[in-house]
Design a protein around this motif. Sequence first.
Motif, PDB file in Angstrom:
ATOM      1  N   SER A   1       0.811  -1.218   0.000  1.00  0.00           N
ATOM      2  CA  SER A   1       0.000   0.000   0.000  1.00  0.00           C
ATOM      3  C   SER A   1       0.840   1.262   0.000  1.00  0.00           C
ATOM      4  O   SER A   1       0.297   2.357  -0.175  1.00  0.00           O
ATOM      5  CB  SER A   1      -0.926   0.001   1.227  1.00  0.00           C
ATOM      6  N   SER A   2       2.157   1.134   0.218  1.00  0.00           N
ATOM      7  CA  SER A   2       2.994   2.329   0.326  1.00  0.00           C
ATOM      8  C   SER A   2       3.152   3.040  -1.009  1.00  0.00           C
ATOM      9  O   SER A   2       3.320   4.259  -1.056  1.00  0.00           O
ATOM     10  CB  SER A   2       4.366   1.957   0.894  1.00  0.00           C
ATOM     11  N   THR A   3       3.121   2.294  -2.107  1.00  0.00           N
ATOM     12  CA  THR A   3       3.210   2.915  -3.430  1.00  0.00           C
ATOM     13  C   THR A   3       2.583   1.993  -4.468  1.00  0.00           C
ATOM     14  O   THR A   3       2.660   0.771  -4.349  1.00  0.00           O
ATOM     15  CB  THR A   3       4.668   3.221  -3.818  1.00  0.00           C
ATOM     16  N   LEU A   4       1.963   2.589  -5.480  1.00  0.00           N
ATOM     17  CA  LEU A   4       1.390   1.814  -6.573  1.00  0.00           C
ATOM     18  C   LEU A   4       2.310   1.773  -7.790  1.00  0.00           C
ATOM     19  O   LEU A   4       2.014   1.103  -8.765  1.00  0.00           O
ATOM     20  CB  LEU A   4       0.042   2.423  -6.977  1.00  0.00           C
ATOM     21  N   PHE A   5       3.429   2.487  -7.704  1.00  0.00           N
ATOM     22  CA  PHE A   5       4.327   2.574  -8.858  1.00  0.00           C
ATOM     23  C   PHE A   5       5.315   1.420  -8.855  1.00  0.00           C
ATOM     24  O   PHE A   5       6.526   1.606  -8.743  1.00  0.00           O
ATOM     25  CB  PHE A   5       5.072   3.909  -8.860  1.00  0.00           C
ATOM     26  N   LYS A   6       4.808   0.204  -8.968  1.00  0.00           N
ATOM     27  CA  LYS A   6       5.677  -0.956  -9.025  1.00  0.00           C
ATOM     28  C   LYS A   6       5.028  -2.024  -9.887  1.00  0.00           C
ATOM     29  O   LYS A   6       3.813  -2.016 -10.095  1.00  0.00           O
ATOM     30  CB  LYS A   6       5.950  -1.496  -7.621  1.00  0.00           C
ATOM     31  N   GLY A   7       5.864  -2.920 -10.394  1.00  0.00           N
ATOM     32  CA  GLY A   7       5.366  -3.939 -11.290  1.00  0.00           C
ATOM     33  C   GLY A   7       5.953  -3.787 -12.682  1.00  0.00           C
ATOM     34  O   GLY A   7       6.744  -2.877 -12.967  1.00  0.00           O
ATOM     35  N   GLU A   8       5.559  -4.683 -13.583  1.00  0.00           N
ATOM     36  CA  GLU A   8       6.124  -4.699 -14.937  1.00  0.00           C
ATOM     37  C   GLU A   8       5.806  -3.419 -15.705  1.00  0.00           C
ATOM     38  O   GLU A   8       6.644  -2.926 -16.462  1.00  0.00           O
ATOM     39  CB  GLU A   8       5.585  -5.914 -15.698  1.00  0.00           C
ATOM     40  N   LEU A   9       4.597  -2.883 -15.540  1.00  0.00           N
ATOM     41  CA  LEU A   9       4.230  -1.674 -16.275  1.00  0.00           C
ATOM     42  C   LEU A   9       5.156  -0.516 -15.940  1.00  0.00           C
ATOM     43  O   LEU A   9       5.668   0.174 -16.835  1.00  0.00           O
ATOM     44  CB  LEU A   9       2.777  -1.304 -15.969  1.00  0.00           C
ATOM     45  N   PHE A  10       5.388  -0.289 -14.670  1.00  0.00           N
ATOM     46  CA  PHE A  10       6.200   0.858 -14.263  1.00  0.00           C
ATOM     47  C   PHE A  10       7.680   0.617 -14.531  1.00  0.00           C
ATOM     48  O   PHE A  10       8.418   1.576 -14.787  1.00  0.00           O
ATOM     49  CB  PHE A  10       5.942   1.173 -12.791  1.00  0.00           C
ATOM     50  N   ASP A  11       8.117  -0.632 -14.513  1.00  0.00           N
ATOM     51  CA  ASP A  11       9.487  -0.920 -14.937  1.00  0.00           C
ATOM     52  C   ASP A  11       9.659  -0.599 -16.426  1.00  0.00           C
ATOM     53  O   ASP A  11      10.693  -0.055 -16.843  1.00  0.00           O
ATOM     54  CB  ASP A  11       9.817  -2.396 -14.682  1.00  0.00           C
ATOM     55  N   PHE A  12       8.642  -0.926 -17.220  1.00  0.00           N
ATOM     56  CA  PHE A  12       8.683  -0.622 -18.652  1.00  0.00           C
ATOM     57  C   PHE A  12       8.751   0.890 -18.874  1.00  0.00           C
ATOM     58  O   PHE A  12       9.536   1.380 -19.689  1.00  0.00           O
ATOM     59  CB  PHE A  12       7.443  -1.214 -19.330  1.00  0.00           C
ATOM     60  N   LEU A  13       7.906   1.641 -18.146  1.00  0.00           N
ATOM     61  CA  LEU A  13       7.872   3.097 -18.306  1.00  0.00           C
ATOM     62  C   LEU A  13       9.178   3.736 -17.832  1.00  0.00           C
ATOM     63  O   LEU A  13       9.660   4.704 -18.450  1.00  0.00           O
ATOM     64  CB  LEU A  13       6.689   3.683 -17.539  1.00  0.00           C
ATOM     65  N   ARG A  14       9.764   3.208 -16.767  1.00  0.00           N
ATOM     66  CA  ARG A  14      11.043   3.754 -16.301  1.00  0.00           C
ATOM     67  C   ARG A  14      12.135   3.522 -17.348  1.00  0.00           C
ATOM     68  O   ARG A  14      12.997   4.394 -17.551  1.00  0.00           O
ATOM     69  CB  ARG A  14      11.434   3.107 -14.970  1.00  0.00           C
ATOM     70  N   GLY A  15      12.109   2.345 -17.968  1.00  0.00           N
ATOM     71  CA  GLY A  15      13.083   2.089 -19.021  1.00  0.00           C
ATOM     72  C   GLY A  15      12.927   3.048 -20.186  1.00  0.00           C
ATOM     73  O   GLY A  15      13.921   3.533 -20.742  1.00  0.00           O
ATOM     74  N   MET A  16      11.688   3.350 -20.552  1.00  0.00           N
ATOM     75  CA  MET A  16      11.447   4.312 -21.629  1.00  0.00           C
ATOM     76  C   MET A  16      11.986   5.692 -21.269  1.00  0.00           C
ATOM     77  O   MET A  16      12.617   6.378 -22.085  1.00  0.00           O
ATOM     78  CB  MET A  16       9.945   4.417 -21.920  1.00  0.00           C
ATOM     79  N   LEU A  17      11.704   6.131 -20.022  1.00  0.00           N
ATOM     80  CA  LEU A  17      12.158   7.456 -19.603  1.00  0.00           C
ATOM     81  C   LEU A  17      13.675   7.527 -19.543  1.00  0.00           C
ATOM     82  O   LEU A  17      14.262   8.586 -19.801  1.00  0.00           O
ATOM     83  CB  LEU A  17      11.569   7.790 -18.228  1.00  0.00           C
ATOM     84  N   HIS A  18      14.321   6.409 -19.198  1.00  0.00           N
ATOM     85  CA  HIS A  18      15.781   6.399 -19.178  1.00  0.00           C
ATOM     86  C   HIS A  18      16.351   6.572 -20.587  1.00  0.00           C
ATOM     87  O   HIS A  18      17.358   7.265 -20.781  1.00  0.00           O
ATOM     88  CB  HIS A  18      16.276   5.091 -18.556  1.00  0.00           C
ATOM     89  N   GLU A  19      15.692   5.948 -21.564  1.00  0.00           N
ATOM     90  CA  GLU A  19      16.168   6.049 -22.946  1.00  0.00           C
ATOM     91  C   GLU A  19      15.754   7.364 -23.598  1.00  0.00           C
ATOM     92  O   GLU A  19      16.514   7.941 -24.376  1.00  0.00           O
ATOM     93  CB  GLU A  19      15.630   4.876 -23.769  1.00  0.00           C
ATOM     94  N   THR A  20      14.529   7.834 -23.279  1.00  0.00           N
ATOM     95  CA  THR A  20      14.010   9.060 -23.901  1.00  0.00           C
ATOM     96  C   THR A  20      13.455   9.974 -22.822  1.00  0.00           C
ATOM     97  O   THR A  20      12.253   9.984 -22.537  1.00  0.00           O
ATOM     98  CB  THR A  20      12.903   8.731 -24.915  1.00  0.00           C
ATOM     99  N   PRO A  21      14.306  10.766 -22.148  1.00  0.00           N
ATOM    100  CA  PRO A  21      13.834  11.626 -21.054  1.00  0.00           C
ATOM    101  C   PRO A  21      12.824  12.685 -21.502  1.00  0.00           C
ATOM    102  O   PRO A  21      12.063  13.204 -20.676  1.00  0.00           O
ATOM    103  CB  PRO A  21      15.125  12.291 -20.551  1.00  0.00           C
ATOM    104  N   GLY A  22      12.776  12.983 -22.794  1.00  0.00           N
ATOM    105  CA  GLY A  22      11.898  14.049 -23.271  1.00  0.00           C
ATOM    106  C   GLY A  22      10.414  13.711 -23.276  1.00  0.00           C
ATOM    107  O   GLY A  22       9.584  14.570 -23.629  1.00  0.00           O
ATOM    108  N   ILE A  23      10.043  12.485 -22.921  1.00  0.00           N
ATOM    109  CA  ILE A  23       8.625  12.102 -22.971  1.00  0.00           C
ATOM    110  C   ILE A  23       8.003  12.052 -21.566  1.00  0.00           C
ATOM    111  O   ILE A  23       6.998  11.381 -21.342  1.00  0.00           O
ATOM    112  CB  ILE A  23       8.452  10.730 -23.667  1.00  0.00           C
TER     113      ILE A  23
END
Length: 463
Positions: free
Chosen positions: A125-147
Motif C-alpha cells: 500500500s505504500s506505493t502503486l508505482f511498481k510492477g512490470e508496467l512501471f518498470d517498462f515506463l522507467r526504461g522508456m524514460l531512461h532512454e528518452t527523457p523528453g517524454i
Amino acid sequence: MADILKVTAPMVSKNVIQTNKAAQDPSVPFDLQEISHIVRNNQSSELLGQHNVYQNETGSAVLMNLLKDPDVTVNYLKNIYMLEEIINLLPVNNNTVTQEIQQLFQSLLIQPEQIVEELMRQEFSSTLFKGELFDFLRGMLHETPGIRQEVAELLKAMNGILSRQDVLDSAANNLDFLSDQLTGSSTLSAKLAELAARARYPMSDEEFQPLKQNILQVLKEVEGSILYSPQMEKVVPIIIYNLSRYQDNPQCLNEALLNVLVHVNGRENKEELKALVLEYLERYQNGEAQENRSRIMSVLAQIIGKQDQETDITSLNGDKIEKIIISLLSSPCNYTPLLHFVIPLSYHDMTAFSELWVDPNDYQETKEGTTRGIHVLITFDIEGIGQFEAEFWMAGDYLKFYLFCPKEYHRVFSGLYGTFEKIIQEHGYHLSEIKIDQMEKTRSLMDVFKTLPYKRTGVDVKI
C-alpha cells in the motif's frame, strides 16, 4: 445638523517614538536619517500566527512532530488501544455495538508469525508505482527523457479511470454530512440523502452528468437555506471539486496511450505496453488492492468509524481521534520520505507497539568510500518494560546494529552480545559493528537519518 468632530492631532501609534523633525533640504531627494524607530513588535498582529506550525497540535504541527518523535504514531496507537478501557466504563446502552468495538480492539493486535505478512501488505500500500508496467515506463524514460509529460498524462488518465468510484464515494460522504446537518429541513435533507445513495452505486458516463447537475442544483438550494452554516460552507466546495475530478471522457485513456506509443520503437514493444496497461487496470478493477489491504489499517479505520458514530465516545475522545487520523494520513509524507510500517503485537499476554522507518538508499562513509546501504530504525514500546530503539545499517552482507534500551534493563541486554552476533550470522550477515546502550532520550528522525533534511525539501515533478 449633527456636530462635526474636529481632529486637532494626528492618530499616532504608541509603538512609534515621535521626534521633532527639522526642515528638509529640498536639494536632498531622500532623508534616511530621521526615520521612526519601532519600540517593539505589535503583539496583536496575527498575520503570521496562522502560518506558524508550532501554534497548536493540528495540521502541520503534527507533521513536524513526525520528524521530532519517531514513535509518534506508536503513541497514537497506544491511545487508541487505551480507548477500550473508556468504552468499558461507559453505560452499556447498546450491547451489540459495544461488543463489536471490543472485538475490533482485540483484532488490532497481531501474532509474531503474522508480522511478515502484515509488513508485505503495508509495503504494497505504500506505493502503486511498481510492477512490470512501471518498470517498462522507467526504461522508456531512461532512454528518452523528453517524454516525461506524455508518461505523466498516461498515469493521470489511468488514475482517473481507477479512482472514479472513490471520487463518487467521497462526494456521497459529504452529501450525507450535509443531510445530517439539515435535518431541520426535511425536504433538503431527503434530497441530499437520495443523491448520496445514488452516488454510491457504479454508473455509466451517461448517468454521471445528470447526477452531477442534480447535485449542483441541490447545493444551490443548500446555499440559499436559512440553515446554511459556515461549516457547510466549507463542505460545498469540496463536493464540487470532487465532482470535477470524475473522469467521464472515455477517450482520455486512449489518447494518452497513443501519445506514448508514438515514442515506442518496434511493434512488439508497442503491443507489450498496451497489454501491460490493460492488465494493470483489470487487476485493480477486480479488487487486487482490496485483497492486499493492510489488516491493521483496516481495523483502525473501522475503530475510528465506530467511535465517530457513538456520540458518548466521541464527546470523550473527539480531539484524540482527530490527531490519530492526522497522524495516519500524514505518515509517510513529504516531511518523512521513508518507508513506514506500524506493527501492534501481542506476545505472551503482553502488548508491544512497534514502528519501523526504512531508508533503502542511505549513503554512509566507510573504509571503501561512500557506500549505499539500507537504513532501518525500529522504535517499540513493550508493556511493563519500556521503550526501545533498534537501528540497523546494511550494505551487502555487512551489518551495523545499535540497541538502546531502558536504563533498568541495560545490564541484561549488555550480556546478549554473543546471542545477537550469533543470530545475525545465522541470517547470512557479518557483524561489522554492534552497540548496546541506555536510551537517555528519544532520538528524532533527523538524528538517525542524516540526509532526511535534504530529502524532505520536495519532489520536482510536474503532472
